[in-house]
Design a protein around this motif. Structure first.
Motif, PDB file in Angstrom:
ATOM      1  N   SER B 327       6.491  -2.948  15.305  1.00  0.00           N
ATOM      2  CA  SER B 327       6.345  -4.058  14.384  1.00  0.00           C
ATOM      3  C   SER B 327       6.870  -3.715  12.992  1.00  0.00           C
ATOM      4  N   GLN B 328       7.342  -4.766  12.302  1.00  0.00           N
ATOM      5  CA  GLN B 328       7.670  -4.565  10.893  1.00  0.00           C
ATOM      6  C   GLN B 328       6.392  -4.385  10.081  1.00  0.00           C
ATOM      7  N   PHE B 329       5.282  -4.862  10.612  1.00  0.00           N
ATOM      8  CA  PHE B 329       4.023  -4.869   9.869  1.00  0.00           C
ATOM      9  C   PHE B 329       3.108  -3.713  10.266  1.00  0.00           C
ATOM     10  N   PHE B 330       2.329  -3.275   9.313  1.00  0.00           N
ATOM     11  CA  PHE B 330       1.290  -2.273   9.561  1.00  0.00           C
ATOM     12  C   PHE B 330       0.152  -2.588   8.606  1.00  0.00           C
ATOM     13  N   SER B 331      -1.050  -2.722   9.160  1.00  0.00           N
ATOM     14  CA  SER B 331      -2.178  -3.053   8.290  1.00  0.00           C
ATOM     15  C   SER B 331      -2.908  -1.799   7.846  1.00  0.00           C
ATOM     16  N   THR B 332      -3.106  -1.715   6.545  1.00  0.00           N
ATOM     17  CA  THR B 332      -3.901  -0.619   5.981  1.00  0.00           C
ATOM     18  C   THR B 332      -5.313  -1.083   5.653  1.00  0.00           C
ATOM     19  N   GLY B 333      -5.661  -2.268   6.103  1.00  0.00           N
ATOM     20  CA  GLY B 333      -7.045  -2.731   5.968  1.00  0.00           C
ATOM     21  C   GLY B 333      -7.441  -3.045   4.541  1.00  0.00           C
ATOM     22  N   GLY B 334      -8.452  -2.332   4.060  1.00  0.00           N
ATOM     23  CA  GLY B 334      -8.868  -2.541   2.680  1.00  0.00           C
ATOM     24  C   GLY B 334     -10.095  -3.416   2.506  1.00  0.00           C
ATOM     25  N   ASP B 335     -10.778  -3.708   3.601  1.00  0.00           N
ATOM     26  CA  ASP B 335     -11.966  -4.565   3.471  1.00  0.00           C
ATOM     27  C   ASP B 335     -13.218  -3.739   3.229  1.00  0.00           C
ATOM     28  N   GLU B 336     -14.219  -4.409   2.689  1.00  0.00           N
ATOM     29  CA  GLU B 336     -15.590  -3.897   2.608  1.00  0.00           C
ATOM     30  C   GLU B 336     -15.690  -2.501   2.007  1.00  0.00           C
ATOM     31  N   ILE B 337     -15.025  -2.282   0.893  1.00  0.00           N
ATOM     32  CA  ILE B 337     -15.180  -1.011   0.186  1.00  0.00           C
ATOM     33  C   ILE B 337     -16.572  -0.978  -0.445  1.00  0.00           C
ATOM     34  N   ASN B 338     -17.272   0.117  -0.248  1.00  0.00           N
ATOM     35  CA  ASN B 338     -18.624   0.241  -0.783  1.00  0.00           C
ATOM     36  C   ASN B 338     -18.594   1.097  -2.040  1.00  0.00           C
ATOM     37  N   ALA B 339     -18.907   0.477  -3.172  1.00  0.00           N
ATOM     38  CA  ALA B 339     -18.824   1.179  -4.456  1.00  0.00           C
ATOM     39  C   ALA B 339     -19.870   2.286  -4.560  1.00  0.00           C
ATOM     40  N   ASN B 340     -21.059   2.020  -4.018  1.00  0.00           N
ATOM     41  CA  ASN B 340     -22.140   2.998  -4.140  1.00  0.00           C
ATOM     42  C   ASN B 340     -21.792   4.314  -3.463  1.00  0.00           C
ATOM     43  N   CYS B 341     -21.063   4.234  -2.382  1.00  0.00           N
ATOM     44  CA  CYS B 341     -20.641   5.452  -1.676  1.00  0.00           C
ATOM     45  C   CYS B 341     -19.853   6.349  -2.626  1.00  0.00           C
ATOM     46  N   TYR B 342     -18.910   5.746  -3.319  1.00  0.00           N
ATOM     47  CA  TYR B 342     -18.090   6.550  -4.243  1.00  0.00           C
ATOM     48  C   TYR B 342     -18.865   6.931  -5.502  1.00  0.00           C
ATOM     49  N   ASN B 343     -19.695   6.011  -5.990  1.00  0.00           N
ATOM     50  CA  ASN B 343     -20.449   6.290  -7.216  1.00  0.00           C
ATOM     51  C   ASN B 343     -21.394   7.476  -7.038  1.00  0.00           C
ATOM     52  N   THR B 344     -21.876   7.667  -5.815  1.00  0.00           N
ATOM     53  CA  THR B 344     -22.848   8.736  -5.572  1.00  0.00           C
ATOM     54  C   THR B 344     -22.202   9.969  -4.940  1.00  0.00           C
ATOM     55  N   ASP B 345     -20.880   9.958  -4.830  1.00  0.00           N
ATOM     56  CA  ASP B 345     -20.191  11.098  -4.221  1.00  0.00           C
ATOM     57  C   ASP B 345     -19.702  12.036  -5.322  1.00  0.00           C
ATOM     58  N   ASN B 346     -20.311  13.183  -5.386  1.00  0.00           N
ATOM     59  CA  ASN B 346     -19.997  14.117  -6.484  1.00  0.00           C
ATOM     60  C   ASN B 346     -18.520  14.478  -6.518  1.00  0.00           C
ATOM     61  N   GLU B 347     -17.947  14.739  -5.348  1.00  0.00           N
ATOM     62  CA  GLU B 347     -16.531  15.118  -5.300  1.00  0.00           C
ATOM     63  C   GLU B 347     -15.657  14.012  -5.876  1.00  0.00           C
ATOM     64  N   THR B 348     -15.911  12.788  -5.463  1.00  0.00           N
ATOM     65  CA  THR B 348     -15.100  11.675  -5.963  1.00  0.00           C
ATOM     66  C   THR B 348     -15.268  11.531  -7.476  1.00  0.00           C
ATOM     67  N   GLN B 349     -16.498  11.628  -7.944  1.00  0.00           N
ATOM     68  CA  GLN B 349     -16.726  11.484  -9.381  1.00  0.00           C
ATOM     69  C   GLN B 349     -16.033  12.603 -10.151  1.00  0.00           C
ATOM     70  N   ALA B 350     -16.035  13.806  -9.583  1.00  0.00           N
ATOM     71  CA  ALA B 350     -15.368  14.928 -10.244  1.00  0.00           C
ATOM     72  C   ALA B 350     -13.858  14.722 -10.283  1.00  0.00           C
ATOM     73  N   GLU B 351     -13.313  14.220  -9.170  1.00  0.00           N
ATOM     74  CA  GLU B 351     -11.861  13.970  -9.127  1.00  0.00           C
ATOM     75  C   GLU B 351     -11.466  12.898 -10.140  1.00  0.00           C
ATOM     76  N   LEU B 352     -12.282  11.848 -10.219  1.00  0.00           N
ATOM     77  CA  LEU B 352     -11.969  10.773 -11.166  1.00  0.00           C
ATOM     78  C   LEU B 352     -11.991  11.303 -12.591  1.00  0.00           C
TER      79      LEU B 352
END
Lengths: 554, 554
Positions: B327-352
């Protein structure tokens, strides 16, 4: 008849795939495997053929189920333990009181259709973990049959080893209610015999003991009744869509050998439009339009019950049909009588005038006559609730009344003193919530929305709003599949596991906890599939393998 | 792209079982039968192998469908007419412009996956009633394939005679919308390859041209991606529940040969918990509890998108996966991102913190990187609507956006100027209304109740609330089956005929009348069954055989 307390449920480990849950169960955590030469023995001579066949099937399932346990590693971590586990050499079936020499033993088939209050489903099952044999005891072959089903649910497969990790087992079990049913409508759409037989097998695995067969209705008459060949010749959808007398005999004996009583229903005086195909003069308002003025569902048409000839014919036809079945019960229906159909039928009005009867009197005579005819051949009548509430008629004290319009109506029926089977549309109708069958209805909702979830059905209280003295009137209950929008294509996935949910309610008693039940119900779903019944998924397999992990509170 | 007016529908006799309805159709009332030696000819040389195979299948269905016409006598009354009817000797396939000598003809498979705006589904089909041959013409093998499906729906069987009573036919047909899809989630529960192939066949019969394959999700990773073997080895439910690279190649080519483009989806950054089984360090909040605080569905877990290594790995993995599909198309999704998961993830917060980015910036970089990687291998990105509305990111102008949360969101997405695929939960989610998957939830309702009836889905307006200049952004739409409570056991009956209902909406155009459509949809249901697809009953067969008789107004 009191509901069993269900406190047990929460204590049962998830690896214990018993459904319905035995009313008394203790078990351990010792691994145990079936010996390579495991067999099921009869500890008595003179076993009836249907018990021997049931034993052979049980042995077959032990080999073919091959159900991997529903844990994340599907049992791989048990491999070492199982190498050293004891082997169960045998299961021996015994009677609590050994039959006397030469005494003939009643078959499962006979006991399954015995008067409902005389049936004895009780059994005890002991599965030791020390390498000695298991013992299943009962007072009857019916009880032995129930116990065989329980034994068959204990085992998982790991690379060819058939095992449990929950031995020893000590079970003492009997049903909370004597009637545990499932109803199938084979008139709105036809089901091949093979699909009915498969459904009967599945019913027996979860100890359902009654197949209420709503075999004919206004849309088609697929039942061949000896002496009344025109009914199916003219009324079936096509010649292939007929249950011949031989088919019926096969279904009845197949069911009985599996502990299941087949209660036929020929609904009267409504839901009989199709009879006009063979006997046009017997039916009022046949295919009258607009149908909604004359019936709850097209085609319109009701038996001209005020006509003596029709009444006699009906009673005789019911008697002939009753002769095809072994059950003590026969349902004459009685739901959804349409008054306008009779009010606008000149013949009926003339008959009423000539006989100086009003409609209620004529209906009463008609029903009394039908029930007397059935009684003359040893049958007890079953009716829908309208025969007590909306159109009350004279009913014998032993009549069984099915409550369907609403669970709320149980109390009113009970106040009549008659026995009740719970079949409430608001809990147990498996066809609800899939949209409506009416053609020109863009929204497409169904009258009994929403879908009845297994959890909601499981939460039903059979004794709600009944006085204590009325409790003994409750025979039990059943799920129902009306087939306006069902056929063999969706049969399995529509009824399973929801029919099993209600089977547990009426075997194990009310008050069960859906949270505790779910892991066991998953195991039943997966075992059904191994046995060729396409039971529906209730959760992602990720959840199935992790009991509780998909709870809202997890 | 304008919806076709649907006034035609009411004029079509019920014996004309075409689904979707051709956009231009005239027909007669002359009986016509297939000659005993009827065959389908190619009016040109050098036909691609997939067209030859399609012709062979079409000839096969003509023999094996054996569908009795859906009238009360199932066609028996046509017997005499048919004896004297003309015979159709052949159907000849031709190109509108004959290919030049030596010019190679593009295959169905190639055209099915060509850029969506370049595909040409149009065809004309002439079936005379005078005994001369039928002619199917198109500009492309894809158009010929569509026409073959229409031809295959014209015929009924009476005692071995394959016939129509509606000749002659003159059809000129092309789709109202270029995207007519069906989405299947194979991650919550696994579907064997055979079930997917059967579904692809059924899709092609109703001219669905896109299989949106939501192949993996948080619960399981059944996709074998070259270079990333651990994902499926650790993430599939079991070794048998894996789509190997060979399986995928088989599914993709099987679909393409049937005019169907397979758009894979690997949903990111959410819905990726299962990646933690292989790469635990790549996932934030993996299996964190209570799951409801970290995800819409257990298990929780999202890609640590702020981590450069994770972003690079993801882009490379998507690129490798994209290489498995045509297919010419490929879906990368992107639905239902949970902010709390990232907000409480030390690694993600450190990277940001280290990169001086906020979450939105990190998400933007992550998505832009993934889409650039896909573009480098010739793929156009597809995303869920959150990538435009809830978490807007930088998207290329050619990105396709799927509207799922509500049909109401189409207008907001359209205002971004991006192309739209309608996949609204409130119209097209086939899993709604069967109860919820959450474990400890006694009522058991589903979030997207009620059940989406075929009628309701059919009534969807693809252009609602869009300005005229936005109309061309609507590529089409699709039904979807999320599989929390589905598996092969209920697949066919759950999706058919509802997926066909929506297929007609996007082929024939919006505004169809459910009343006029129902008889044709019945015929499609019955033909599906003849071809081995267990489509669900919509009405009692009594109604099926009497179009309109079960309308509320009948």
């Amino acid at each position: 008849m009191k509901p069993t307390l269900f406190a047990l449920a929460a204590l049962v480990p998830s690896a214990l795939a018993l459904w319905p849950l035995p009313t008394s169960l203790t078990n351990g955590t010792t691994p145990l495997k079936l010996a390579w030469n495991f067999n099921i023995k009869l500890g008595f001579s003179g076993a009836p053929a249907d018990l021997e066949a049931a034993v052979a099937r049980a042995e077959g399932y032990l080999k073919t189920d091959q159900l991997a346990i529903l844990t994340t590693d599907r049992g791989a971590s048990y491999a070492n333990e199982l190498k050293n586990a004891k082997s169960l050499p045998s299961l021996t079936l015994e009677f609590v009181t050994a039959p006397k020499h030469g005494q003939s033993i009643s078959s499962i088939s006979a006991e399954a259709v015995a008067p409902i209050e005389q049936r004895d489903d009780a059994y005890t099952l002991s599965v030791p973990s020390d390498g000695t044999g298991a013992v299943l005891k009962a007072n009857s072959t019916l009880g032995l049959y129930r116990g065989l089903q329980t034994f068959g649910q204990m085992w998982f497969d790991l690379d060819g080893t058939t095992y449990t990790v929950s031995a020893p087992f000590q079970i003492s079990d009997k049903p909370a209610y004597p009637y545990r049913g499932f109803m199938l409508d084979t008139a709105r759409n036809y089901y091949p015999v093979a699909d009915i037989l498969r459904t009967i097998d599945a019913m027996s695995w979860v100890k359902i003991n009654t197949f209420h067969w709503h075999v004919v209705d206004s849309q088609s008459f697929p039942l061949e009744i000896p002496g009344y060949p025109l009914l199916s010749q003219k009324g079936a959808y096509n010649p292939q869509s007929v249950y011949t007398a031989a088919d019926v005999a096969n279904i009845v004996s197949y069911a009985a050998a599996r502990g299941i009583d087949v209660i036929p229903e020929i609904d009267t005086p409504g839901h009989t439009a199709v009879i006009a195909e063979a006997y046009p003069e017997y039916i009022a308002c046949a295919q009258a339009t607009p149908w909604a003025s004359y019936a709850n569902e097209p085609p319109a048409g009701q038996l001209r019950l005020a006509n003596k000839q029709v009444a006699t014919w009906t009673a005789d036809m019911l008697k002939a049909a009753a002769g095809m079945f072994h059950s003590q019960f026969f349902s004459t229906g009685g739901d959804e009588i349409n008054a306008n159909c009779y009010n606008t039928d000149n013949e009926t009005q003339a008959e009423l005038a000539a006989s100086h009867q009003n409609f209620s009197q004529a209906l009463d005579s008609f029903v009394v006559g039908n029930h007397a005819a059935l009684r003359s051949v040893g049958k007890t009548a079953v009716v829908w609730e309208e025969m007590v509430i909306a159109y009350p008629v004279t009913l014998a004290n032993d009549t069984v009344v099915m409550v369907w319009i609403s669970s709320e109506d149980a109390a009113a029926v009970a106040s009549s003193g008659l026995r009740i089977v719970h079949a409430p549309s608001n809990y147990f109708y498996l066809d609800c919530g899939h949209g409506g069958w009416v053609g020109d209805y863009p929204a497409g909702n169904s009258w009994c929305d929403p879908f009845k979830t297994w959890q909601y059905a499981y939460s039903f209280d059979p004794l709600a709003n009944l006085t204590e003295s009325q409790h003994s009137l409750v025979l039990g209950g059943q799920t129902l599949l009306w087939s306006e929008q069902s056929s063999k294509e969706n049969l399995d996935a529509t009824i399973w596991p929801r029919a099993a949910s209600v089977a547990e309610l009426f075997w194990s008693g009310a008050g069960g906890d859906v949270d505790a039940a779910l892991p066991r119900l998953h195991e039943e779903v997966y075992r059904f599939r191994q046995r060729g019944v396409a039971a529906n998924a209730l959760q992602p397999e990720w959840c199935v393998l992790r009991p509780g992990a998909c709870d809202l509170t997890a």
